[in-house]
Design an enzyme around this catalytic site. Structure first.
Site, PDB file in Angstrom:
ATOM      1  N   ASP A  18      -6.384  18.250 -28.717  1.00  0.00           N
ATOM      2  CA  ASP A  18      -7.267  18.293 -27.890  1.00  0.00           C
ATOM      3  C   ASP A  18      -6.316  17.358 -26.529  1.00  0.00           C
ATOM      4  OD1 ASP A  18      -9.685  18.872 -26.547  1.00  0.00           O
ATOM      5  OD2 ASP A  18      -9.883  16.450 -26.692  1.00  0.00           O
ATOM      6  N   ASP A  20      -7.634  16.367 -23.163  1.00  0.00           N
ATOM      7  CA  ASP A  20      -8.726  15.711 -22.132  1.00  0.00           C
ATOM      8  C   ASP A  20      -9.132  14.687 -23.484  1.00  0.00           C
ATOM      9  OD1 ASP A  20      -8.407  16.722 -19.806  1.00  0.00           O
ATOM     10  OD2 ASP A  20     -10.393  18.364 -20.550  1.00  0.00           O
ATOM     11  N   ASP A 181     -10.885  13.340 -29.928  1.00  0.00           N
ATOM     12  CA  ASP A 181     -11.640  12.249 -29.638  1.00  0.00           C
ATOM     13  C   ASP A 181     -13.562  12.661 -29.566  1.00  0.00           C
ATOM     14  OD1 ASP A 181     -11.785  14.416 -27.389  1.00  0.00           O
ATOM     15  OD2 ASP A 181     -12.775  12.249 -26.500  1.00  0.00           O
TER      16      ASP A 181
END
Length: 236
Positions: A18, A20, A181
């Site tokens: 991922d 961001d 995240d």
């Protein structure tokens, strides 16, 4: 715990990462662009803590959620097109200016590449924002594939992007690890049949990462690379 994660990650041949909150802390960029947008439509600024609750599910969701903080539902759609346009304008103008790469991202990617792992970046950020940001931070060259939130028919938490990477790499989902995240990343990976580990320093919609259904939590991408390289002890 680390040995248990390493054991779960045996046989991995590719990694989907991922953007961001996983590789780059882009919250400061979101903060600037959102508040410039809000100023354009005569709204007061909001804090970064409020904004990061809505990061991870795409630009349209972010803008709608921020507008919905004080805009009645029957009025929101009327102002949404202008708000989205102004947000996109401001974000494009500052993309990456206030962001920072998280610690050990580069060393982690180097280690994965040295292991011969194939790398893909899958993000819900629009591709016209994602690729320039990766290029600006000198991360783009690590990835064979980059898919943004508007690159494919469906975005995370739908498994479609993860399965597309598996198809592109000609690998089975159990041979592919996702690193993210948030629950968004985990839900997509689980539904696709991929392994998933979570970093603890990102956004996760403002919720504790310990609540996420994942194969483990890794402190950094470099630690993840170490676990991928770790031999599993033979049974006694």
């Amino acid at each position: 715990m680390s040995s248990a994660i390493a054991s779960a990650l045996q046989g991995i041949r590719a990694v989907i990462i991922d953007l961001d909150g996983t590789m780059i802390d882009t919250a400061p960029d979101f903060h600037v662009a959102i508040n410039r947008m809000r100023a354009d439509i005569d709204m007061a600024p909001v804090s970064s803590d409020v904004i990061i609750r809505y990061v991870g599910k795409g630009t349209e969701n972010l803008v709608r959620s921020i507008l919905a903080l004080e805009t009645p539902a029957d009025q929101l759609e009327a102002i949404f097109p202008k708000a989205l346009s102004r947000y996109q304008h401001h974000y494009q103008s500052i993309n990456g200016d206030y962001s920072r790469i998280y610690p050990e991202v580069g060393t982690g990617l180097d280690a994965m590449r040295e292991q011969g792992l194939r790398l893909a970046c899958v993000t819900n950020k629009p591709i016209d924002f994602a690729r320039p940001l990766l290029e600006k931070t000198a991360l783009l060259g690590y990835f064979e594939l980059v898919y943004g939130g508007d690159s494919l028919p469906r975005k995370k938490p739908d498994p479609y992007p993860m399965l597309q990477v598996c198809r592109d790499f000609m690998l089975e989902p159990h041979q592919v690890l996702a690193i993210g995240d948030s629950s968004n990343d985990a839900q997509a990976a689980r539904a696709a049949g991929c392994k998933i580990v979570i970093v603890p320093y990102g956004y996760n919609h403002g919720l504790p990462v310990q609540t996420i259904d994942a194969d483990g939590i890794v402190e950094t991408l470099y630690q993840a690379a170490g676990l991928l390289a770790a031999p599993v002890p033979a049974p006694l």
